[in-house]
Design a protein around this motif. Structure first.
Motif, PDB file in Angstrom:
ATOM      1  N   GLY A 265       0.795  -1.225   0.000  1.00 38.32           N
ATOM      2  CA  GLY A 265       0.000   0.000   0.000  1.00 38.32           C
ATOM      3  C   GLY A 265       0.823   1.269   0.000  1.00 38.32           C
ATOM      4  N   ASN A 266       2.135   1.158   0.200  1.00 35.07           N
ATOM      5  CA  ASN A 266       3.008   2.335   0.162  1.00 35.07           C
ATOM      6  C   ASN A 266       4.398   1.902  -0.281  1.00 35.07           C
ATOM      7  OD1 ASN A 266       4.657   1.623   2.575  1.00 35.07           O
ATOM      8  ND2 ASN A 266       2.733   1.934   3.678  1.00 35.07           N
ATOM      9  N   LEU A 267       5.287   2.860  -0.463  1.00 36.03           N
ATOM     10  CA  LEU A 267       6.604   2.559  -1.016  1.00 36.03           C
ATOM     11  C   LEU A 267       7.421   1.656  -0.103  1.00 36.03           C
ATOM     12  CD1 LEU A 267       7.668   6.008  -2.524  1.00 36.03           C
ATOM     13  CD2 LEU A 267       6.484   4.109  -3.627  1.00 36.03           C
ATOM     14  N   CYS A 268       7.368   1.905   1.200  1.00 38.71           N
ATOM     15  CA  CYS A 268       8.124   1.071   2.140  1.00 38.71           C
ATOM     16  C   CYS A 268       7.623  -0.372   2.106  1.00 38.71           C
ATOM     17  CB  CYS A 268       8.025   1.637   3.557  1.00 38.71           C
ATOM     18  SG  CYS A 268       8.938   3.176   3.786  1.00 38.71           S
ATOM     19  N   GLU A 269       6.311  -0.544   2.032  1.00 39.39           N
ATOM     20  CA  GLU A 269       5.764  -1.900   1.937  1.00 39.39           C
ATOM     21  C   GLU A 269       6.160  -2.564   0.622  1.00 39.39           C
ATOM     22  OE1 GLU A 269       1.723  -1.480   4.712  1.00 39.39           O
ATOM     23  OE2 GLU A 269       1.544  -1.757   2.548  1.00 39.39           O
ATOM     24  N   ALA A 270       6.176  -1.797  -0.461  1.00 43.82           N
ATOM     25  CA  ALA A 270       6.561  -2.358  -1.754  1.00 43.82           C
ATOM     26  C   ALA A 270       7.995  -2.877  -1.699  1.00 43.82           C
ATOM     27  CB  ALA A 270       6.410  -1.316  -2.856  1.00 43.82           C
ATOM     28  N   TYR A 271       8.858  -2.109  -1.103  1.00 45.00           N
ATOM     29  CA  TYR A 271      10.260  -2.504  -0.953  1.00 45.00           C
ATOM     30  C   TYR A 271      10.379  -3.752  -0.067  1.00 45.00           C
ATOM     31  CZ  TYR A 271      15.216  -2.051   0.379  1.00 45.00           C
ATOM     32  OH  TYR A 271      16.550  -2.277   0.612  1.00 45.00           O
ATOM     33  N   GLU A 272       9.746  -3.687   1.096  1.00 48.12           N
ATOM     34  CA  GLU A 272       9.863  -4.768   2.077  1.00 48.12           C
ATOM     35  C   GLU A 272       9.196  -6.058   1.597  1.00 48.12           C
ATOM     36  OE1 GLU A 272       9.333  -5.200   6.898  1.00 48.12           O
ATOM     37  OE2 GLU A 272       8.022  -3.816   5.811  1.00 48.12           O
ATOM     38  N   LEU A 273       7.992  -5.934   1.031  1.00 48.90           N
ATOM     39  CA  LEU A 273       7.252  -7.135   0.634  1.00 48.90           C
ATOM     40  C   LEU A 273       7.808  -7.770  -0.633  1.00 48.90           C
ATOM     41  CD1 LEU A 273       3.597  -6.078   1.474  1.00 48.90           C
ATOM     42  CD2 LEU A 273       5.080  -7.637   2.747  1.00 48.90           C
ATOM     43  N   THR A 274       8.364  -6.967  -1.528  1.00 52.06           N
ATOM     44  CA  THR A 274       8.999  -7.567  -2.698  1.00 52.06           C
ATOM     45  C   THR A 274      10.224  -8.372  -2.271  1.00 52.06           C
ATOM     46  OG1 THR A 274       8.230  -5.731  -4.075  1.00 52.06           O
ATOM     47  CG2 THR A 274       9.946  -7.134  -4.991  1.00 52.06           C
ATOM     48  N   ALA A 275      10.995  -7.824  -1.353  1.00 52.00           N
ATOM     49  CA  ALA A 275      12.133  -8.583  -0.816  1.00 52.00           C
ATOM     50  C   ALA A 275      11.655  -9.841  -0.102  1.00 52.00           C
ATOM     51  CB  ALA A 275      12.939  -7.702   0.143  1.00 52.00           C
TER      52      ALA A 275
ATOM     53  N   VAL B  57     -12.396  -1.304   4.831  1.00 48.77           N
ATOM     54  CA  VAL B  57     -11.460  -2.405   4.588  1.00 48.77           C
ATOM     55  C   VAL B  57     -10.973  -2.294   3.150  1.00 48.77           C
ATOM     56  CG1 VAL B  57     -11.111  -4.901   4.548  1.00 48.77           C
ATOM     57  CG2 VAL B  57     -12.632  -3.885   6.252  1.00 48.77           C
ATOM     58  N   ALA B  58      -9.652  -2.337   2.974  1.00 45.31           N
ATOM     59  CA  ALA B  58      -9.095  -2.150   1.632  1.00 45.31           C
ATOM     60  C   ALA B  58      -7.791  -2.918   1.510  1.00 45.31           C
ATOM     61  CB  ALA B  58      -8.869  -0.671   1.359  1.00 45.31           C
ATOM     62  N   TRP B  59      -7.267  -2.934   0.281  1.00 43.32           N
ATOM     63  CA  TRP B  59      -6.010  -3.627   0.025  1.00 43.32           C
ATOM     64  C   TRP B  59      -5.234  -2.890  -1.071  1.00 43.32           C
ATOM     65  CZ3 TRP B  59      -5.253  -5.992  -4.893  1.00 43.32           C
ATOM     66  CH2 TRP B  59      -6.406  -6.096  -5.699  1.00 43.32           C
ATOM     67  N   GLY B  60      -3.934  -3.084  -1.089  1.00 44.89           N
ATOM     68  CA  GLY B  60      -3.122  -2.553  -2.171  1.00 44.89           C
ATOM     69  C   GLY B  60      -3.021  -1.042  -2.206  1.00 44.89           C
ATOM     70  N   SER B  61      -3.046  -0.488  -3.425  1.00 46.96           N
ATOM     71  CA  SER B  61      -2.641   0.892  -3.678  1.00 46.96           C
ATOM     72  C   SER B  61      -3.559   1.959  -3.094  1.00 46.96           C
ATOM     73  CB  SER B  61      -2.538   1.116  -5.189  1.00 46.96           C
ATOM     74  OG  SER B  61      -3.812   0.986  -5.795  1.00 46.96           O
ATOM     75  N   THR B  62      -4.726   1.595  -2.588  1.00 44.06           N
ATOM     76  CA  THR B  62      -5.653   2.602  -2.053  1.00 44.06           C
ATOM     77  C   THR B  62      -5.287   3.057  -0.641  1.00 44.06           C
ATOM     78  OG1 THR B  62      -7.110   0.849  -1.215  1.00 44.06           O
ATOM     79  CG2 THR B  62      -7.584   1.700  -3.429  1.00 44.06           C
ATOM     80  N   GLN B  63      -4.282   2.457  -0.050  1.00 42.43           N
ATOM     81  CA  GLN B  63      -4.001   2.706   1.370  1.00 42.43           C
ATOM     82  C   GLN B  63      -3.860   4.182   1.725  1.00 42.43           C
ATOM     83  OE1 GLN B  63      -0.055   2.520   3.669  1.00 42.43           O
ATOM     84  NE2 GLN B  63      -0.735   0.401   3.754  1.00 42.43           N
ATOM     85  N   LEU B  64      -2.986   4.902   1.041  1.00 42.47           N
ATOM     86  CA  LEU B  64      -2.662   6.264   1.462  1.00 42.47           C
ATOM     87  C   LEU B  64      -3.776   7.251   1.146  1.00 42.47           C
ATOM     88  CD1 LEU B  64       1.113   6.275   0.510  1.00 42.47           C
ATOM     89  CD2 LEU B  64       0.078   5.939   2.766  1.00 42.47           C
ATOM     90  N   VAL B  65      -4.517   7.019   0.060  1.00 37.69           N
ATOM     91  CA  VAL B  65      -5.690   7.847  -0.237  1.00 37.69           C
ATOM     92  C   VAL B  65      -6.731   7.669   0.860  1.00 37.69           C
ATOM     93  CG1 VAL B  65      -7.638   8.145  -1.810  1.00 37.69           C
ATOM     94  CG2 VAL B  65      -5.330   7.910  -2.728  1.00 37.69           C
ATOM     95  N   LEU B  66      -6.983   6.423   1.235  1.00 39.49           N
ATOM     96  CA  LEU B  66      -7.983   6.137   2.273  1.00 39.49           C
ATOM     97  C   LEU B  66      -7.528   6.643   3.636  1.00 39.49           C
ATOM     98  CD1 LEU B  66      -8.998   2.556   1.136  1.00 39.49           C
ATOM     99  CD2 LEU B  66     -10.471   4.563   1.159  1.00 39.49           C
TER     100      LEU B  66
END
Length: 573
Positions: free
Chosen positions: A334-344, A468-477
């Motif tokens: 849902g954010n850049l830090c998660e993208a980095y951490e979860l891809t790893a 309740v949401a998932w993925g890219s909507t996190q920061l908007v929500l």
């Protein structure tokens, strides 16, 4: 309440024009000038599926506070062609300043004429128009001259000295004009922000892959996932990554599986239409228990759909991809830090459980960027064993995880087979062996559940209402929830899932606490809500869905939540 009113300490700038007019150049350079001047930055773009023509736009938020989400509000609109104003008319308010060449702003309320072309021509060529625009916008926000000169010169550094000098001088003239326009956007800079760095979603995924040990990437280009492929290609020499642009998506996925078999850590980056071709390979990975990491940048389908737009429409695709039954894991940062951490993490989990692991993003996520301080610490966890002469690749174990060897590491033969097989990898049609192997593979799910990433709660712990949401909507929500609580007095929270399969079982407790729960998704059917209902048997019928190819904005979420809760309250009376 006017949700699109001007905000103190912030300005939202939108540039709109045809493909090929240099909008991305302005976005790239201007945002870096703003950041190096001490301002928080968020930017995202939308563009038509055309090489030239059409109409594209970029939305840039410059703020003295952290900003990480898309808003509809336009404080300053810079139209660069005839179609820009009408296309963005629904976002223009009585407070919007329309700034630009006279032929594009004539007759508009709050029009401010700045003839970029004429100013550019005074420096020798109208192609310097974008540098003038960058300078004017920099002057409006109070950017530093040093930052302006640095980034203009850097961007044009591959040009001749005369061209670099002309662009710098054009930008400096724009800076002077911008400072004298009298626009009141008072932003207080922060020295701390200057040390931040700007990162886009695609960069976070690519860097996360590197942090996870990725040393092989095979893909076939497809928007919007190509950005991850090209970023890893750009960094390949620095980080020792073998890059292969395959002849098609089938080959790309099979090569990644072969690379894992040989001991590499491989990833493919694709979009929905490309992934559709990979499903046979996903089944192959499931049967031979060879890891694979797949990044899927979602866009609207079916078929070609809207190839440059955004959607959360491919959860079902990856959830049910491949024939037969085998475990998998799906992340949706849902954010850049998660993208980095979860891809790893995807590489570690794929390695540990010998399964396909998916990282779901979308066009909005990949093409948006903002400033960040640092990325989380991650470490590479390898699960390869040294084989002996009696090595059994598919040894029946209590956990379901067999020891994974690689050819040449030890004395054993590493035999894999896409047919059903016994412990040594020999083909079998034994009903008894078949049953044991299916059960062995599925037993991994018990341990995978222990590794499942729990959801994050944003907002009050003792809430009345829950999104309740998932993925890219996190920061908007997240920003919308803050607004709903602060401005409208709602007691509402956001529960966000960055792992959408397996679903963390804590969701039932969160839902039980709420008077009303609303699922928010960027698709037409509520795919995650349906999954939660299927797995846990809870009511997920209240939904806010969007499937027009554009992302949710903060204002849209606020309006739609208020609308739903208003209807719910009427129903309760």
């Amino acid at each position: 309440m006017n949700l699109r009113r001007k905000q103190n300490g912030e300005v939202c700038i939108v540039l709109s024009g045809a493909a090929g007019q240099g909008i991305q150049t302005v976005e790239h350079v201007f945002t870096r000038i703003a950041k190096d001047s001490g301002f928080h930055v968020f930017a995202t773009k939308e563009y038509m599926s055309r090489v030239r023509g059409g109409n594209n736009s970029t939305s840039i938020r410059i703020s003295e506070r952290p900003v990480k989400a898309y808003v509809d509000r336009i404080d300053i609109l810079v139209p660069l062609n005839d179609n820009a104003l009408e296309r963005l008319r629904s976002r223009i308010t009585s407070e919007t300043i329309i700034l630009g060449n006279e032929k594009y702003v004539r007759g508009e309320k709050n029009a401010l004429v700045v003839n970029f072309e004429e100013i550019a021509e005074s420096f020798g060529n109208k192609i310097y128009e974008n540098s003038v625009a960058i300078g004017v916008l920099s002057g409006i926000i109070g950017a530093q001259e040093e930052a302006l000169v640095k980034h203009i010169a850097a961007y044009f550094s591959k040009k001749s000295e005369d061209v670099v000098k002309a662009n710098v001088n054009a930008a400096l003239k724009g800076l002077e004009i911008g400072r004298t326009l009298g626009l009141k956007f008072e932003l207080t800079p922060s020295e701390e922000v200057k040390s931040h760095y700007l990162m886009a979603g695609y960069e976070a995924v690519a860097r996360g892959a590197i942090a996870g040990g990725c040393n092989f990437i095979s893909s076939y280009p497809m928007s919007p996932a190509t950005t991850v492929f090209t970023e890893l290609s750009r960094l390949s020499k620095e980080y020792g990554i073998l890059v292969d642009q395959a002849e098609d998506e089938i080959a790309a996925a099979n090569m990644a599986i072969a690379a894992w078999y040989a001991g590499a850590r491989a990833m493919v980056s694709t979009s929905g239409g490309g992934f559709a071709l990979m499903t046979e390979a996903i089944s192959l990975a499931g049967m031979i228990e060879t890891p694979i990491v797949v990044h899927l940048g979602q866009r609207p389908g079916p078929a070609t759909g809207l190839p440059t737009r955004t959607e959360q429409g491919d959860l079902n695709l990856v959830l049910y991809a491949g024939h037969g039954e085998f475990p998998r894991v799906i992340y949706a940062p849902g954010n850049l830090c998660e993208a980095y951490e979860l891809t790893a993490k995807a590489f570690n989990i794929a390695d540990k459980y010998q399964i396909p692991v998916f990282v779901l993003t979308d066009q909005y996520f990949l093409d948006s960027f903002y400033n960040v301080e640092t990325m989380p610490d991650v470490k590479i966890e390898r699960s390869i064993v040294k084989t002996d002469e009696n090595y059994r690749r598919y040894e029946i174990t209590e956990s379901g995880i067999s020891p994974r060897g690689i050819p040449g590491y030890g004395t054993g033969l590493v035999r894999v087979d896409s047919d059903e097989h016994d412990e040594y990898g020999h083909i079998t049609e034994s009903a008894e062996v078949r049953k044991k192997m299916v059960e062995k593979r599925l037993r991994k799910l018990n341990l995978i559940l222990e590794d499942t990433v729990p959801p994050k709660l944003f907002g009050p712990e003792n809430y009345d209402y829950l999104l309740v949401a998932w993925g890219s909507t996190q920061l908007v929500l997240k920003e919308a929830v803050e607004l709903l609580n602060d401005e409208f007095g709602l007691n509402i929270a956001l529960l966000h899932f960055s792992q959408v399969y397996p679903v963390h079982p804590s969701i039932t407790g969160f839902i039980e606490k709420a008077k009303k729960t609303i699922f928010v998704e960027g698709n037409a059917t509520g795919q995650f809500a349906n999954l939660v209902k299927l797995v846990f048997g809870v009511n997920t019928d209240e939904r806010i869905l969007k499937y027009d190819g554009f992302p949710f904005s903060v204002e849209e979420i606020v309006e739609r939540v208020l609308g739903v809760l208003g209807e719910l309250r009427k129903g309760d009376e």
